[in-house]
Design an enzyme around this catalytic site. Structure first.
Site, PDB file in Angstrom:
ATOM      1  N   ASP A   1     -12.165  -3.780   6.787  1.00  0.00           N
ATOM      2  CA  ASP A   1     -10.936  -3.167   6.291  1.00  0.00           C
ATOM      3  C   ASP A   1      -9.740  -3.535   7.176  1.00  0.00           C
ATOM      4  O   ASP A   1      -9.899  -4.064   8.273  1.00  0.00           O
ATOM      5  CB  ASP A   1     -11.138  -1.642   6.258  1.00  0.00           C
ATOM      6  CG  ASP A   1     -10.185  -0.942   5.297  1.00  0.00           C
ATOM      7  OD1 ASP A   1      -9.446  -1.626   4.579  1.00  0.00           O
ATOM      8  OD2 ASP A   1     -10.209   0.307   5.259  1.00  0.00           O
TER       9      ASP A   1
ATOM     10  N   GLU B   1      -3.480  -5.503   8.341  1.00  0.00           N
ATOM     11  CA  GLU B   1      -2.059  -5.679   7.966  1.00  0.00           C
ATOM     12  C   GLU B   1      -1.085  -5.000   8.914  1.00  0.00           C
ATOM     13  O   GLU B   1       0.119  -5.093   8.725  1.00  0.00           O
ATOM     14  CB  GLU B   1      -1.806  -5.082   6.565  1.00  0.00           C
ATOM     15  CG  GLU B   1      -2.784  -5.475   5.492  1.00  0.00           C
ATOM     16  CD  GLU B   1      -4.003  -4.575   5.471  1.00  0.00           C
ATOM     17  OE1 GLU B   1      -4.131  -3.715   6.366  1.00  0.00           O
ATOM     18  OE2 GLU B   1      -4.841  -4.754   4.584  1.00  0.00           O
TER      19      GLU B   1
ATOM     20  N   ASP C   1      -6.788  -0.681  -2.324  1.00  0.00           N
ATOM     21  CA  ASP C   1      -6.774   0.738  -2.694  1.00  0.00           C
ATOM     22  C   ASP C   1      -5.975   0.997  -3.959  1.00  0.00           C
ATOM     23  O   ASP C   1      -4.781   1.296  -3.892  1.00  0.00           O
ATOM     24  CB  ASP C   1      -6.145   1.559  -1.565  1.00  0.00           C
ATOM     25  CG  ASP C   1      -6.890   1.389  -0.241  1.00  0.00           C
ATOM     26  OD1 ASP C   1      -8.019   0.864  -0.259  1.00  0.00           O
ATOM     27  OD2 ASP C   1      -6.329   1.782   0.791  1.00  0.00           O
TER      28      ASP C   1
ATOM     29  N   HIS D   1     -16.764   3.201  -5.280  1.00  0.00           N
ATOM     30  CA  HIS D   1     -16.130   3.874  -4.148  1.00  0.00           C
ATOM     31  C   HIS D   1     -15.918   5.323  -4.575  1.00  0.00           C
ATOM     32  O   HIS D   1     -15.517   5.589  -5.709  1.00  0.00           O
ATOM     33  CB  HIS D   1     -14.804   3.205  -3.812  1.00  0.00           C
ATOM     34  CG  HIS D   1     -14.280   3.532  -2.435  1.00  0.00           C
ATOM     35  ND1 HIS D   1     -14.173   4.823  -1.960  1.00  0.00           N
ATOM     36  CD2 HIS D   1     -13.857   2.723  -1.426  1.00  0.00           C
ATOM     37  CE1 HIS D   1     -13.695   4.784  -0.724  1.00  0.00           C
ATOM     38  NE2 HIS D   1     -13.501   3.532  -0.362  1.00  0.00           N
TER      39      HIS D   1
END
Lengths: 762, 762
Positions: free
Chosen positions: B437, B440, B505, B572
């Site tokens: 994950d 950024e 997401d 998820h």
């Protein structure tokens, strides 16, 4: 001011050159400084030029008076090299680019004012930028009517927000365009009403959107900056070391006026600029309150009686629907054909006389647009008096199920014809005033009669033409000083023509962006730009019933109690009257109004003197604290307190559920208006009780009006209503049963839209 | 690719010069054109220069991976004058400014690719802009992973919006920054979730915000534009006659690659750029679905049994909380200390083996940040392996009641240490994959070990370093082809290292900006940028329970049925599991999953061939219609249909309450997957039934996989549940009882905030 007037103005100024030169150019060959009265104004070096030119295209995307403006800048070059020449009263700096020059001419006119012209010798450009020296701690004020920031460089954050977060950055959030337009609904991109208004129609506005921008500011470095023309412009106050001014199109005249203090700076509007003086307001305005009512002769009279029965001193009935109504699927709208509609108001001509004899004036409503279904439009269009589109046909604006033409105010024949309509249809009928609404909508793809100026400049000048048309109608009827008309749209020179401003369409709430607090900044920033007489809709205007934006009794009364300390008290029912508590909603509210209007009347002599000072010297009626306390570090940023005249300090209650409030008192000896035994020296904060009807107000102990203030302190509060229940915030009936008012018709769409679409579950 | 690799790449290309020159410069003395394979790419005249340089400052204001970026451009000048020199394979244009030059060097490398370098000889600049010739009707695709626009010049409006209104303008709404960051919550300034996310923390995102930007696009004018470096850049596709590319900092290498068709353009990623090939995905992925579960060993096993009991073929259990949890006032968060936590997962080491023997892999979660309370951080910081702030101390990021250090991936020792942790803690434990994950967030005021590049470039390169670290851990463990890790952050060269991407997401809704529809564009735009293997969270991630943003059964199943036609199926639970319907929520949903996974498994051979094609030629698994039907005017703008491989056309259901759907079929002979008697020629629209479980899918009649597809058509639908009531959208329990996942911790604040603040009455 048209082109010829500019020349006259320059000649006037040139005609009386100063005894000593006010400005200095200190040239070092590769860099120079320009000071005015020893204040460093311009600074130029090779690496940091003061002047830039550029090429590009600006897009003005409009929807009903709301604009999205994008500058697509293709080229921007600082002019590094220059030659310098010194004359007697004038210094000329020729900035060089290739084989061409841009001449920056600085002249001391009189001993009070420095003028700057730019003469272009062959450089092609669309845009011009120049920098004015700034200091990190400097404050600037003005730019016409602002609603969000008083100190335009304010580095602050919305109350309750974490200063570490995005909303805080000064970068890009302290750029103010000079473009007259709708102020927007909400005016805060973090506000939900703004969000919905933007979503539906781009009508949400922003911190800088205003009906009345003006390229004028006052700096705490003790100079006035006044650019006297109508270019699209932007003032970038986001930098620490300079202000950057962006001008689209040809540069006109800039004045830099230094003074020793803020009061003298403001006085120079009248004394040293062509902005001139405002006319005195009719004295009958101080006799009571103007009630905004509508619905026809009977309802008008019923409202009057209801108010008078509870002791409200009413001096005017403002009937915006005097020209009749039009049914639409959104509900009833005004019929934009500006003459008495005897069907809706039978016998109005006689009633006006009867009421006037009782001391109650009747007032009306107009705007510069004409419904194509009306006879006024037919006359105007048949004579070529309306603005055209590019195909040569009338430019029709869609205001929501009806189309309007725009009277071409640049055409002298059309201007005179419309002025004649005002004289005949309004003044001759015996009306004592009107709202002169709108003036911001002229589209940039319109074609007007007078092609001297670019259409963008005409857009920005339009409010002045509109003000001038109204003013001449009043003057030529010999009624100046008897009639009052009030405007929201403005630009440089509006102060020469309008009799009164109003703050436009606030939300019926306490929001900072667009609610009651914003009317304070509207008045004080306009005052620091040379227009010192304004007022606002008591209770606000913009209602959004389906979104829960409805006027409460608390908001209505808090705004009424603030209006006591302004030149004029006038109510508005709002755009959805049935969702709003009204002045006439119940006895308790009427008793509150009766008491507040009584106090306003007791202040009459004081108000008269405040207005006289404004008319004579240009000192505004509502004054930011900085005007009188410029060395007080708290005062310079105090945006929600103001001085009313020089003797009263007002700290209006601008939040809900307030029972006491903290007030800042600057230097002096202060007496609490509602309890004169509370006396204190200033330079400190003090917390005072603030029940409804007694907003925190202090007066100078030394005031010659102390006896008046003392008498006011004896007026008892209105006892609470028999039941402890607050009056309902919603009157019976649906939102569409009342007449929806004309201003900002975008709201109609918004309301409809949210009724249909707002199904987001919580 | 580091600096040295760039040199190698250039040498490689220079080493094999072409047989014939691909580009031409046609110089007329004062203007020139540059063509590549007869396509006009650059056009320069004195009045419309192709190259601009400028000075200024760019502000990057960050809050938890969300950036507000402002360019304060002080100077921008077109370079009008030039001299031109022609060499064998190279043309050099020296743009002149004062006494300096900017050399624009165009070289034909190989016969397939033209390279462009810019060599600066003395011109000071911060910014560079250049223009690429465009045609009004041209389409462009790519720029890495985009979520809102497939054709990046799309002149369109959000469905339901009036095209006359603001949201439509292409001006300023078709500018795409190249800056890796959070994609944002909502990603649509007209969306309410975006509004709240912006209001709280500037986390709302916009049409262009993405984890994986890349300065690469494909034009319908049949060329590939690939800029192979990490500058902050902006691509302005808002103009009709040119594309304008903005580069901050020093220019690196640009390749212009012309090809006859879209497929060959995409193939050239692998063949003619340094982007290289992706590795084949482990074949076990085609055996079933990976279930995202959490809560400890027992719950994990319970979820598995629940699913298997209803016939769901589970091939993996993804436990993001494997490293343990941390209690905060927002609820439970992951403990960011990436190693097995035996307290939360007792006996996990053995269970991994047991499950593997049954064909069920266990997968975990990591990111490049370390909670300072964990022992990994302590080790890293004591060895100087974390990114520093300007004072020389560790740069700590606040992720919401816990602080993290950032492993300094530019430091070879730190890189190797972290790689070692992955090998030891994850791979050696027997785990078969993980979500890698983040990547950024590197702040621009951070100080990293390797100072070769500017910190902005390191920011944009960070995802690649992070991918490389994971990839090397896998390769050095000899597990490539067995292990899968999936990433959201990316940049040019990510495709060389990651094993799989995922779309990040999404909101648990059908919104265009950030819901299920956006995952289609994510896959297809990434595919047209050289990264062809991706997937998405089945059911979405971002839940906002207090705002009504909760996952319905319908959304879960619609996204699961689409995932069948992607390389990997994985669920998820979302960031607020208790507000979401889950795959294991009830029997009906499990039966739906069982059937969908069965179909996915039946497609296994087909999927394998699709992946092989991607690995070999770079043709993505999920392909926009334009890739195969570039001359079809409908196909070129079709953004919500895609080809899965070359034989299947998928038109996923991306709205609620759909029972049938209109599908566009391009040229060909098509068979409806769910009813093979529906066969038709293409070049038209067709409406087909679309019950849950049967999204509109067509296959090419001539497909070699027709037998497989025919077999799938026989699989019956799951019968509706016994009661007609839909399953509740809200599981029992409060939003805080589940483990809140780690990704985008900003949501935690948002949730808390809206619980406190959302009292706006409707």
């Amino acid at each position: 001011m048209n082109g010829m007037e500019v020349v006259v103005y320059l000649m006037l100024l040139t005609g009386c050159l100063a005894a000593s030169k006010l400005h200095q150019v200190i040239d070092n060959g590769h860099s120079f400084n320009v000071t005015v009265n020893d204040i460093l104004i311009f600074q130029h070096t090779y690496d940091n030029p003061m002047l830039y030119v550029g090429m590009g295209r600006t897009n003005f995307l409009e929807f009903r008076g709301n604009f999205r403006i994008d500058n697509d800048i293709n080229r921007r070059v600082g002019l590094r090299n220059y030659t310098y020449q010194n004359f007697n009263w004038t210094d000329e700096i020729d900035f060089l680019m290739d084989d061409h020059q841009l001449r920056f001419r600085i002249t001391t006119y009189t001993d009070k004012s420095v003028g700057i012209e730019i003469i272009n010798n062959g450089i092609e450009y669309d845009y011009l930028w120049f920098r004015v020296v700034a200091e990190a701690s400097e404050q600037v004020y003005g730019l016409g009517e602002q609603f969000s920031h008083l100190n335009l460089r304010e580095f602050s954050y919305t109350p309750g927000k974490d200063p570490e977060l995005f909303s805080v950055s000064r970068s890009r959030d302290r750029i103010y365009p000079i473009w007259t337009r709708e102020q927007g609904v909400g005016r805060d991109k973090h506000d939900q009403v703004t969000f919905f208004a933007d979503k539906m129609s781009g009508a949400g506005g922003d911190y800088h959107t205003t009906y009345f921008p003006q390229a004028t500011f006052i700096s705490s470095r003790k100079y006035l900056f006044h650019y006297d023309w109508y270019n699209y412009a932007e003032f970038d106050f986001s930098h620490n070391q300079y202000h950057e001014v962006f001008i689209k199109g040809e540069f006109s005249n800039l004045a830099i006026i230094p003074r020793d203090n803020m009061v003298d700076l403001v006085k120079s509007f009248v004394a040293d600029t062509p902005l001139g003086k405002m006319a005195p307001l009719p004295s009958w305005l101080r006799d009571g309150i103007i009630l905004g009512v509508q619905g026809g002769t009977d309802i008008m009279l019923k409202r009057l009686k209801t108010a008078q029965d509870q002791g409200v001193a009413v001096n005017g009935l403002w009937i915006q629907d005097w020209a009749g109504i039009k049914n639409t699927t959104f509900g009833q709208r005004l019929f934009w054909n500006w003459k008495w509609n005897p069907k809706r108001y039978p016998g109005l001509d006689q009633k006006i006389k009867d009421l006037k004899a009782q001391g109650v004036k009747v007032l009306a409503y107009i705007n510069p647009n004409l419904n194509i279904e009306g006879d006024l439009y037919k006359t105007a269009s048949s004579q070529g008096f309306v603005v055209k589109n590019r195909t040569g046909n009338p430019y029709l604006l869609d205001f929501g199920e009806f189309l309007c033409g725009i009277v071409d105010l640049t055409n002298p024949a059309a201007f005179n014809w419309y002025k004649g309509q005002i004289k005949t249809n309004i003044i001759d009928l015996g009306l004592s005033g009107w709202m002169a609404d709108f003036g911001e909508y002229l589209p940039v793809d319109a074609v007007v009669f007078d092609k001297t100026l670019s259409i963008e400049m005409v857009h920005n000048q339009w409010p002045v033409l509109w003000a001038k048309c109204n003013r001449q109608a009043v003057e030529e009827s010999g009624k100046l000083g008897e009639i009052v008309f009030w405007m929201r749209a403005g630009a440089a020179h509006t102060s020469n023509y309008t009799t009164l401003m109003w703050a436009g369409d606030q939300n019926v709430d306490f929001s900072y962006g667009d609610g009651l607090p914003s009317t304070i900044i509207a008045a004080t920033s306009m005052g620091l730009s040379g227009t010192g007489l304004t007022h606002f809709d008591i209770g606000g205007y913009t209602t959004f019933g389906s979104l829960g934006l409805r006027r409460t009794a608390e908001l209505l009364l808090r705004s009424a109690e603030m209006a006591v300390f302004t030149p004029v008290m006038r109510t508005h029912e709002g755009n959805q009257p049935d969702f709003n508590v009204q002045a006439y909603s119940n006895q308790y509210i009427l008793l509150q109004f009766a008491r507040l209007v009584q106090i306003y009347r007791m202040l009459g002599n004081y108000t008269t003197s405040v207005i006289q000072t404004c008319v004579r010297d240009g000192i505004p009626a509502q004054r930011p604290l900085v005007l009188h306390y410029q060395n007080d570090p708290v005062a310079v940023n105090a945006k929600y307190q103001y001085m009313y005249g020089s003797d009263l300090l007002i700290a209006p209650v601008i939040q809900a559920n307030v029972t006491s409030q903290k007030v800042y008192l600057p230097q002096g000896e202060w007496v609490f208006l509602w309890n004169t035994s509370t006396q204190t020296a200033g330079n400190k904060y003090i917390t005072v009780p603030a029940p409804i009807g007694q907003p925190p107000v202090f007066y100078q102990k030394t005031s010659p009006y102390s006896a008046t203030f003392n008498a006011i302190s004896k007026i008892p509060l209105v006892p609470p209503p028999p039941t402890t229940n607050q009056p309902s915030t919603k009157a019976p009936g649906s939102s569409n049963s009342g007449v929806l008012t004309a201003t900002n018709s975008v709201l109609l769409l918004l309301t409809l839209y949210t009724q249909l679409m707002y199904n987001f579950s919580i």
